[in-house]
Motif scaffolding. Structure first.
Motif, mmCIF file in Angstrom:
data_model
loop_
_atom_site.group_PDB
_atom_site.id
_atom_site.type_symbol
_atom_site.label_atom_id
_atom_site.label_comp_id
_atom_site.label_asym_id
_atom_site.label_seq_id
_atom_site.Cartn_x
_atom_site.Cartn_y
_atom_site.Cartn_z
ATOM 1 N N ILE A 26 -0.594 5.168 1.626
ATOM 2 C CA ILE A 26 -1.408 4.881 0.452
ATOM 3 C C ILE A 26 -2.612 5.811 0.409
ATOM 4 O O ILE A 26 -2.995 6.396 1.413
ATOM 5 C CB ILE A 26 -1.893 3.416 0.455
ATOM 6 N N GLU A 27 -3.186 5.937 -0.767
ATOM 7 C CA GLU A 27 -4.460 6.627 -0.898
ATOM 8 C C GLU A 27 -5.559 5.650 -0.503
ATOM 9 O O GLU A 27 -5.709 4.605 -1.136
ATOM 10 C CB GLU A 27 -4.661 7.102 -2.342
ATOM 11 N N ALA A 29 -8.924 3.566 -0.138
ATOM 12 C CA ALA A 29 -10.028 3.276 -1.048
ATOM 13 C C ALA A 29 -11.305 3.912 -0.529
ATOM 14 O O ALA A 29 -11.565 3.920 0.680
ATOM 15 C CB ALA A 29 -10.206 1.773 -1.191
ATOM 16 N N THR A 30 -12.103 4.445 -1.421
ATOM 17 C CA THR A 30 -13.401 5.008 -1.072
ATOM 18 C C THR A 30 -14.437 4.459 -2.046
ATOM 19 O O THR A 30 -14.101 3.826 -3.044
ATOM 20 C CB THR A 30 -13.399 6.544 -1.121
ATOM 21 N N GLU A 54 -12.975 4.229 -5.716
ATOM 22 C CA GLU A 54 -11.779 5.000 -6.052
ATOM 23 C C GLU A 54 -10.599 4.382 -5.329
ATOM 24 O O GLU A 54 -10.733 3.895 -4.198
ATOM 25 C CB GLU A 54 -11.950 6.464 -5.642
ATOM 26 N N HIS A 55 -9.428 4.374 -5.996
ATOM 27 C CA HIS A 55 -8.222 3.726 -5.476
ATOM 28 C C HIS A 55 -8.511 2.250 -5.173
ATOM 29 O O HIS A 55 -8.197 1.740 -4.102
ATOM 30 C CB HIS A 55 -7.702 4.457 -4.234
ATOM 31 N N GLU A 57 -7.143 -0.258 -6.265
ATOM 32 C CA GLU A 57 -5.941 -1.067 -6.048
ATOM 33 C C GLU A 57 -5.557 -1.161 -4.577
ATOM 34 O O GLU A 57 -4.838 -2.078 -4.173
ATOM 35 C CB GLU A 57 -4.769 -0.492 -6.853
ATOM 36 N N ASN A 58 -6.049 -0.211 -3.769
ATOM 37 C CA ASN A 58 -5.740 -0.217 -2.340
ATOM 38 C C ASN A 58 -6.876 -0.784 -1.484
ATOM 39 O O ASN A 58 -6.828 -0.710 -0.258
ATOM 40 C CB ASN A 58 -5.412 1.203 -1.873
ATOM 41 N N SER A 108 -9.455 -0.393 3.442
ATOM 42 C CA SER A 108 -8.219 -0.351 2.672
ATOM 43 C C SER A 108 -7.195 -1.335 3.228
ATOM 44 O O SER A 108 -7.344 -1.883 4.325
ATOM 45 C CB SER A 108 -7.643 1.064 2.679
ATOM 46 N N SER A 114 -13.597 3.658 4.985
ATOM 47 C CA SER A 114 -14.232 4.833 4.401
ATOM 48 C C SER A 114 -15.477 5.207 5.190
ATOM 49 O O SER A 114 -15.963 4.451 6.032
ATOM 50 C CB SER A 114 -14.628 4.536 2.945
#
Length: 571
Positions: A26-27, A29-30, A54-55, A57-58, A108, A114
């Motif tokens: 997955i990408e 989250a940040t 960002e991201h 959803e994750n 995440s 992050s």
């Protein structure tokens, strides 16, 4: 065609990586924050921090850590309670300092975190201010300290928070508005346990809870510091031999039996530090086994076997008034009756290789134990190959070299003494290996001790980073086998060191209010005429709680160590 053939044969392991049941990475989250500093709103008593994810959803959770000096408190918020554009609101808590930090981390769903984003929170300045007439007082022989303070807008005051900070001890009290006047004299009566140097802080808290800038008062009763009553308290290592007229008489017989218990019959140095509260490590130099007997004609190890370049013993004896007991050792896993060699030395006595590795100082820093040592090429001129640092993360049981700390063979920090005074730094007084150079000074943050590029050197005016050549002479004397310590009761740095003098050799003591000096004139503690072939003088940290200073001293005959003491005296 290959996948189709395998499926026909009954195999099911060939799948498209995007098909159901398997997902790629997955990408993570940040997050970013809108500002690095926010001010608390005086009316709502809240501070707001705008956050963009960002991201999203994750995202699994948002961790928020409140950072007040060394204290960290973390809370967590689930993704279901957040939005991709979110405003975090912090509400004032009584006792919050004027400035603190909030640290935000996005976690995440795969567990990755992050990089933290930090926001400084500033509280409104209070309506009341306090001004002190002096920032330093020296009460001399008085048993009381007083200072005049001016209080502006007393009608808006709730109380003044007073903190008395005595090195690692803090006492808190409050002065309430009803008991104060705009021109008020603060007084404090000394206790017998008070140090000679400590501070008060004063912080006004108004009726809305907002705080004034902190005012600091330094109380300095430090005069000179001397000593009296040198005593040889007990033998520390080797076979107890108090009936031998050649050896020094001791006040107490403490038969540690290190020869029988740990195969430590002959040894020297005894560099002592506190590893965990109430537990002390003692590093010794070249060590020999049970076959060792004192060499009266010449001294030293003689023909004894069981040579180890260094060993480590432990003591949990906090009361040194009747001598020091040894409780344990870092043992050889293949021989539980032998203290093992900690820092490797090849024992090449040709004078052209690696002869031995000798510890010079040890300290606990940032929860890790460290020992400084030099690797010797030849004792002729004390020529070294290099000096370095070892560390232990398990309270002294296992050790490994710190690869980023290596001093050259002619470094001014080939031999060192480590010391701390509670300000977050390790202070390092160093000399060229041997006994014929003048000491110089360095420091490094506890958290950065494993990286030589972060060391700072005192140039007489300021601290200069990563430039050993900038270090100036700390005081005009040659020093060998030195140790330093900060004594919180007297507010003094103390250094003990071996020196050659016109009438022989001795162990001398100097003191200073500040590690950078000026240092007092040397005071002779022990002379070689009274304890023949003495050397080494390592301060025991348990003695920094009172007026008796204990230190470990070596004697070439019987090539073992003794616990010595002096009574410290105010002058």
């Amino acid at each position: 065609m290959i996948c189709a053939s395998l499926l026909l044969a009954g195999f099911t392991g060939c799948k498209d990586s995007d098909s159901d049941g398997e997902k790629g990475p997955i990408e993570p989250a940040t997050l970013t924050v809108a500002a690095s500093t926010v001010n608390m709103d005086p009316a709502s008593k809240t501070a707001s921090v705008a956050i963009e994810f960002e991201h999203f959803e994750n995202l699994k959770s948002l961790n928020v850590t409140k950072v007040v000096e060394e204290d960290r408190t973390t809370s967590s918020m689930n993704q279901s309670d957040l939005t991709a554009s979110y405003t975090y609101v912090y509400t004032y808590t009584e006792g919050d300092p004027a400035t603190f930090a909030l640290e935000f981390v996005a976690v995440s769903t795969d567990g990755s975190a992050s990089e933290p984003e930090t926001v400084q929170v500033n509280l409104p300045e209070g309506a009341v201010t306090v001004t002190l007439e002096n920032d330093t007082v020296n009460p001399g022989e008085s048993d009381e300290v007083t200072v005049k303070m001016s209080i502006e807008n007393l009608a808006e005051l709730d109380y003044i928070q007073v903190e008395r900070i005595d090195w690692d001890r803090t006492e808190s009290s409050k002065l309430f508005a009803a008991d104060l006047t705009p021109d008020y004299t603060f007084s404090y009566s000394f206790k017998t346990t008070d140090a000679d140097y400590f501070t008060f802080t004063f912080e006004a808290v108004d009726v809305n809870g907002w705080r004034s800038p902190v005012q600091t008062l330094k109380v300095d009763r430090r005069g000179g510091l001397g000593f009296k009553n040198l005593q040889c308290v007990s033998r520390v290592t080797g076979a107890e031999q108090t009936d031998d007229p050649i050896l020094p008489a001791t006040l107490y017989k403490v038969d540690n039996q290190t020869d029988q218990r740990f195969n430590v019959g002959g040894t020297d140095l005894g560099i002592v530090w506190e590893t965990t509260p109430g537990r002390y490590g003692l590093f010794f130099g070249d060590t020999y086994g049970r076959s060792f007997t004192p060499v009266y004609n010449g001294g030293g190890p003689g023909a004894a076997g069981g040579w180890r370049c260094n060993v480590l013993l432990f003591s949990e004896d906090d009361d040194l008034s009747d001598g020091m007991t040894i409780d344990d050792a870092a043992l050889d896993p293949l021989n539980v009756n032998q203290a093992r060699e900690i820092i490797y030395g090849a024992k090449d006595v040709s004078g052209n290789g690696d002869w031995t590795s000798i510890p010079t100082s040890a300290i606990r820093a940032n929860g890790i134990d460290y020992v400084h040592y030099f690797n010797l090429k030849t004792w002729t001129g004390w020529t070294t190959n290099y000096s370095g640092l070892y560390r232990s993360v398990d309270n002294g049981l296992k050790w490994a070299r710190c690869p980023k700390v290596t001093f050259s063979s002619n470094s001014n920090f080939g031999m060192v003494g480590f010391g701390k005074n509670g300000d977050g730094y390790v202070y390092i007084v160093g000399t060229v290996s041997g006994r014929n150079s003048q000491p110089k000074l360095a420091r490094v943050k506890e958290t950065e001790i494993e990286d030589l590029s972060n060391y700072e050197y005192w140039n007489g005016q300021d601290w200069v980073k990563d430039n050993e050549a900038a270090a100036v002479v700390l005081f005009d004397d040659h020093a060998g086998e030195l140790s330093i310590a900060y004594h919180p009761i007297y507010g003094k740095w103390i250094i003990l060191y071996f020196r050659d003098v016109a009438y022989g050799y001795d162990v001398a003591m100097r003191t200073a209010n500040d590690i950078t000096g000026p240092w007092s004139a040397p005071m002779e503690v022990v002379h070689g005429e009274d304890y023949a072939q003495l050397y080494g003088s390592y301060i025991h940290p348990a003695s920094l709680k009172g007026d008796k200073l204990y230190f470990v001293m070596s004697m070439w005959v019987p090539y073992n160590t003794y616990l010595m003491s002096i009574d410290l005296v105010r002058q």
